[in-house]
Write an enzyme that holds these catalytic residues in place. Structure first.
Site, mmCIF file in Angstrom:
data_model
loop_
_atom_site.group_PDB
_atom_site.id
_atom_site.type_symbol
_atom_site.label_atom_id
_atom_site.label_comp_id
_atom_site.label_asym_id
_atom_site.label_seq_id
_atom_site.Cartn_x
_atom_site.Cartn_y
_atom_site.Cartn_z
ATOM 1 C CB SER A 1 -0.804 0.008 1.255
ATOM 2 O OG SER A 1 -1.316 1.304 1.387
ATOM 3 C CG MET B 1 -8.291 6.954 3.005
ATOM 4 S SD MET B 1 -7.491 6.948 4.681
ATOM 5 C CE MET B 1 -6.776 5.323 4.508
ATOM 6 C CG HIS C 1 -3.917 -1.696 -1.440
ATOM 7 N ND1 HIS C 1 -5.019 -2.505 -1.827
ATOM 8 C CD2 HIS C 1 -4.311 -0.899 -0.259
ATOM 9 C CE1 HIS C 1 -5.924 -2.322 -0.903
ATOM 10 N NE2 HIS C 1 -5.763 -1.075 -0.005
ATOM 11 C CG MET D 1 -11.674 -2.750 6.036
ATOM 12 S SD MET D 1 -10.208 -2.095 5.077
ATOM 13 C CE MET D 1 -9.044 -1.696 6.379
ATOM 14 C CG MET E 1 -11.291 2.955 2.644
ATOM 15 S SD MET E 1 -9.614 2.995 3.571
ATOM 16 C CE MET E 1 -8.719 2.986 2.144
ATOM 17 C CG HIS F 1 -9.362 -0.167 -0.046
ATOM 18 N ND1 HIS F 1 -8.607 -0.244 1.179
ATOM 19 C CD2 HIS F 1 -10.607 -0.002 0.503
ATOM 20 C CE1 HIS F 1 -9.625 -0.597 2.144
ATOM 21 N NE2 HIS F 1 -10.740 -0.478 1.536
ATOM 22 C CG ASP G 1 -6.283 -2.801 3.519
ATOM 23 O OD1 ASP G 1 -4.861 -2.670 4.027
ATOM 24 O OD2 ASP G 1 -6.832 -2.182 2.906
ATOM 25 N N GLY H 1 1.425 -2.032 4.200
ATOM 26 C CA GLY H 1 1.797 -0.385 3.813
ATOM 27 C C GLY H 1 2.955 -0.347 4.962
ATOM 28 C CG ASP I 1 -5.014 2.148 1.166
ATOM 29 O OD1 ASP I 1 -6.062 1.562 1.244
ATOM 30 O OD2 ASP I 1 -3.967 1.776 1.453
#
Ligand code: DX5
Ligand code: ZN
Length: 220
Positions: A8, A37, A33, A137, A68, A66, A175, A197, A35
Site C-alpha cells: 500500500s 479516503m 494497493h 478490513m 474508502m 481501495h 488489509d 503498507g 488507498d
C-alpha cells in the site's frame, strides 16, 4: 492460488511515489494497493484519480484501488479511466450495492467489495457471484500503522468457506496490520492477497526484503 503481496503506497514517501512504486515492482510486488479516503467515510484524506494516473505511468503492475469514500458511484468511472485494474468499494456506504457493483463491472476492471471489521458477512452470500475480490478490513479503515484485530482470523476463515463454496475464483484480500507476525496466520486462515503498507515502506529492511519476508511467512 498463490498468495500475492500488495504494498500500500499510503505508507510510502509521497514526495517520491514513483520511486516507491518502482521499488515495490522491482522487489517482487504483485499489485500496487492505492488507498483512497474522503474525510467522510473515514477520518482521513489521501489520493484521487490523478495519483492513480501517475502510478499508471510508472508501473505495469495491476493497480488495486481501495475506495474508502462515500458516494463511490460518483468516482468509479474516473478511477477506471485513470488506470485502475481493480476497484474495491465498501459495503457500508452502498444502499444500492447491486447497482454499484454493476457499475464497477461495466468499467471493465476487477470488482471488489470491502467489509469493515464488524460488518456482518451475510452480504457475501448474495454478493459473491458479482465479485472478483473480497477485501476484509483487519483494522478500522482510515490510517496505516494500526494493530491487526485478532478476531479477524475467524472472519477470514468464514469468508474462505463461503468463497470456496460460492465463488472459487474470487480472491480474499486482507488489509490492515499485516506484517511478519500476522501474514502467516492470515494466509493459514484463508487469505490470498496481503496488503501491507507500513511493513513494506516503514523503513525496517528494504522493500524487497520485506516483500520476501511476507511471502516466506505466507508459505509457513
Ligand atoms: C487502511 C488502509 C490500508 C493501510 C494499511 O485504511 O486501507 O491499506 O494502508 O496499512 P498498514 O499495512 O500499515 O496497516
Ligand atoms: Zn486499503
Amino acid at each position: 492460488m498463490n498468495v500475492q503481496v500488495a504494498p500500500s503506497i499510503l505508507a510510502a514517501d509521497f514526495a517520491d511515489l514513483g520511486g516507491a512504486i518502482r521499488a515495490a515492482e522491482a522487489g517482487g510486488a504483485d499489485l500496487i494497493h492505492i488507498d483512497v479516503m474522503d474525510g467522510h467515510f473515514v477520518p482521513n484524506l489521501t489520493m484521487g484519480p490523478v495519483v492513480v494516473a501517475a502510478a499508471r505511468r510508472v508501473t505495469t503492475l495491476p493497480l488495486d484501488v481501495h475506495l474508502m469514500i462515500e458516494r463511490p458511484e460518483a468516482f468509479v468511472d474516473a478511477f477506471a479511466e485513470a488506470g485502475a485494474d481493480g476497484i474495491t468499494v465498501h459495503a457500508e456506504v452502498a444502499p444500492h450495492l447491486h447497482r454499484l457493483l454493476q457499475q464497477v463491472r461495466e468499467t471493465g476492471v476487477r470488482v471488489g467489495l470491502a467489509l469493515n471489521p464488524l460488518t456482518p458477512l451475510d452480504v457475501l452470500q448474495d454478493a459473491l457471484p458479482y465479485l472478483d475480490l473480497v477485501l476484509l478490513m483487519t483494522v478500522n479503515p482510515g490510517f496505516g500503522g494500526q494493530t491487526f484485530i485478532e478476531g479477524s482470523l475467524e472472519r477470514i476463515a468464514r469468508v474462505r468457506r463461503l468463497r470456496d463454496e460460492l465463488r472459487p475464483d474470487c480472491r480474499i484480500e486482507v488489509d490492515g496490520g499485516i506484517g511478519r507476525a500476522t501474514a502467516g496466520p492470515a494466509v493459514a486462515a484463508g487469505a490470498d492477497i496481503l496488503v501491507a503498507g507500513s511493513a513494506v515502506f516503514g523503513g525496517h529492511g528494504s522493500v524487497a526484503e520485506t516483500i520476501a519476508e511476507l511471502r516466506a511467512a505466507a508459505a509457513g
